[in-house]
Design an enzyme around this catalytic site. Structure first.
Site, PDB file in Angstrom:
ATOM      1  N   VAL A 109       1.090  -1.390  -0.295  1.00 50.92           N
ATOM      2  CA  VAL A 109       0.084  -0.083   0.306  1.00 50.92           C
ATOM      3  C   VAL A 109       1.255   1.365  -0.115  1.00 50.92           C
ATOM      4  O   VAL A 109       1.896   1.121   0.594  1.00 50.92           O
ATOM      5  CB  VAL A 109      -0.998   0.392   1.455  1.00 50.92           C
ATOM      6  CG1 VAL A 109      -2.205   1.651   0.926  1.00 50.92           C
ATOM      7  CG2 VAL A 109      -2.194  -1.190   1.019  1.00 50.92           C
ATOM      8  N   CYS A 110       0.219   1.967  -1.346  1.00 49.63           N
ATOM      9  CA  CYS A 110       1.315   4.051  -1.164  1.00 49.63           C
ATOM     10  C   CYS A 110       2.824   3.265  -1.413  1.00 49.63           C
ATOM     11  O   CYS A 110       3.558   2.560  -1.893  1.00 49.63           O
ATOM     12  CB  CYS A 110       0.808   4.401   0.831  1.00 49.63           C
ATOM     13  SG  CYS A 110       1.007   5.542   0.254  1.00 49.63           S
ATOM     14  N   THR A 111       3.464   3.974   0.235  1.00 48.72           N
ATOM     15  CA  THR A 111       4.867   3.916  -0.761  1.00 48.72           C
ATOM     16  C   THR A 111       5.279   2.053  -0.088  1.00 48.72           C
ATOM     17  O   THR A 111       6.822   2.248  -0.027  1.00 48.72           O
ATOM     18  CB  THR A 111       5.607   5.056   0.354  1.00 48.72           C
ATOM     19  OG1 THR A 111       5.147   4.454   1.598  1.00 48.72           O
ATOM     20  CG2 THR A 111       5.380   6.477  -0.669  1.00 48.72           C
TER      21      THR A 111
END
Length: 325
Positions: A109-111
């Site tokens: 998720v995300c970074t």
């Protein structure tokens, strides 16, 4: 068949929402659907230590990353402001690489994509991350094809989600894959969110992608375009409205918004159409007319270019039905 062990990996300064969107969505699937293979959700971190999130709140973990063994159903690495330290932590990355070999499905998720990339799990794959960090990820990991646009991407058994609340879209996709669309819809309704956004829907809209233009001329034109998508929004007409020449307006838009007026207008009309498709039952032809498209075919072309799906398919995935009362 037993439970589906879903492990979320956190680290110092992880993003709370990256974790909570996943854990809450899966727990709600258990509550609403009583599936024959319920989810067992576990939060893991190095040493099993509590995670101090980027917000300052502390989460207690259930697993030590070092002692965790498979088989796992799904391994999900969260993102957060501490992602660079996490991706540089050889022990954490090594355990993620080890657990990935013992997992049916792998996700970030995300970074958190940086941790998967550091583990070599994204080499030769197309992946996404939060748009703000996409260029940095691409520069650091040239073997990864980084696409900053979609909400999430699936490549085989590896999934990457764009950022923060896109974790919820990813979780709904998992629930649909595992237990069917009806349970995913039930979870979405109880979470008061979209039934499910398509993975290739763009991360950003005109309303959030750029700061308010510094130029008073551009700001005036932008307000007019967003408020009147069905009007004549040709560059000459907009320039006359702003009291400048078309050439000067082109220069100002390119300087402040990074695109010509015509392209901005097309994007604005497409997003206006998306809002009407999701919020109303207007026929597609009426939506096209209200948003300044001459024909339904021109709307379809613009829509497919922007969202990767047809207006009808978008409506089917986005529209919320009244629940009565």
């Amino acid at each position: 068949m037993g439970e589906r062990l879903m492990v979320v990996v956190g680290f110092e300064a992880a993003e709370l929402l990256d974790i909570a969107c996943v854990t809450t969505g899966l727990a709600m699937a258990n509550q609403l659907g009583t599936p024959d293979r319920p989810y067992r959700v576990s939060l893991a971190a190095p040493g099993g230590a509590p995670i101090v999130c980027g917000t300052g709140l502390t989460l207690h973990t259930q697993q030590s990353l070092e002692r965790l063994t498979g088989p796992l159903d799904t391994l999900i690495v969260s993102g957060g402001v501490g992602f660079e330290r996490a991706a540089a932590d050889d022990r954490l990355v090594g355990h993620v690489r080890r657990l990935a070999r013992e997992s049916r499905r792998i996700a970030s998720v995300c970074t958190g994509a940086a941790v998967l990339a550091a583990a070599g799990l994204l080499d030769g794959r197309r992946a996404t991350t939060h748009w703000r960090f996409a260029a940095r990820l691409a520069a650091r990991y040239p073997k990864v094809t980084v696409d900053p646009a979609p909400i999430y991407i699936r490549q085989g058994n590896v999934y990457t989600a764009a950022g923060i609340t896109s974790a919820l879209d990813l979780t709904l996709a998992f629930i649909e894959e595992d237990h069917g669309p009806e349970l995913a819809r039930q979870v979405a309704r109880d979470l008061v969110t979209y039934l499910q956004r398509p993975g290739n829907q763009a991360q950003m809209s005109l309303h959030t992608a750029a700061p308010a233009p510094d130029s008073g001329v551009v700001a005036k034109v932008v307000r007019h375009v967003l408020a009147h998508p069905a009007d004549d929004l040709g560059t000459a007409r907009l320039a006359a409205l702003a009291g400048v020449t078309p050439r000067h307006l082109n220069r100002l838009f390119t300087e402040h918004l990074g695109q010509a007026p015509g392209r901005y207008v097309r994007q604005a009309r497409t997003e206006a159409a998306a809002q009407l498709l999701a919020a109303t039952d207007l026929p597609v032809a009426a939506v096209a007319a209200r948003c300044g498209f001459g024909t339904t075919e021109s709307l379809r072309t613009a829509f497919t270019g922007r969202y990767g799906i047809s207006p009808a398919r978008y409506r089917a995935t986005q529209q919320r039905r009244p629940t009565g009362g």
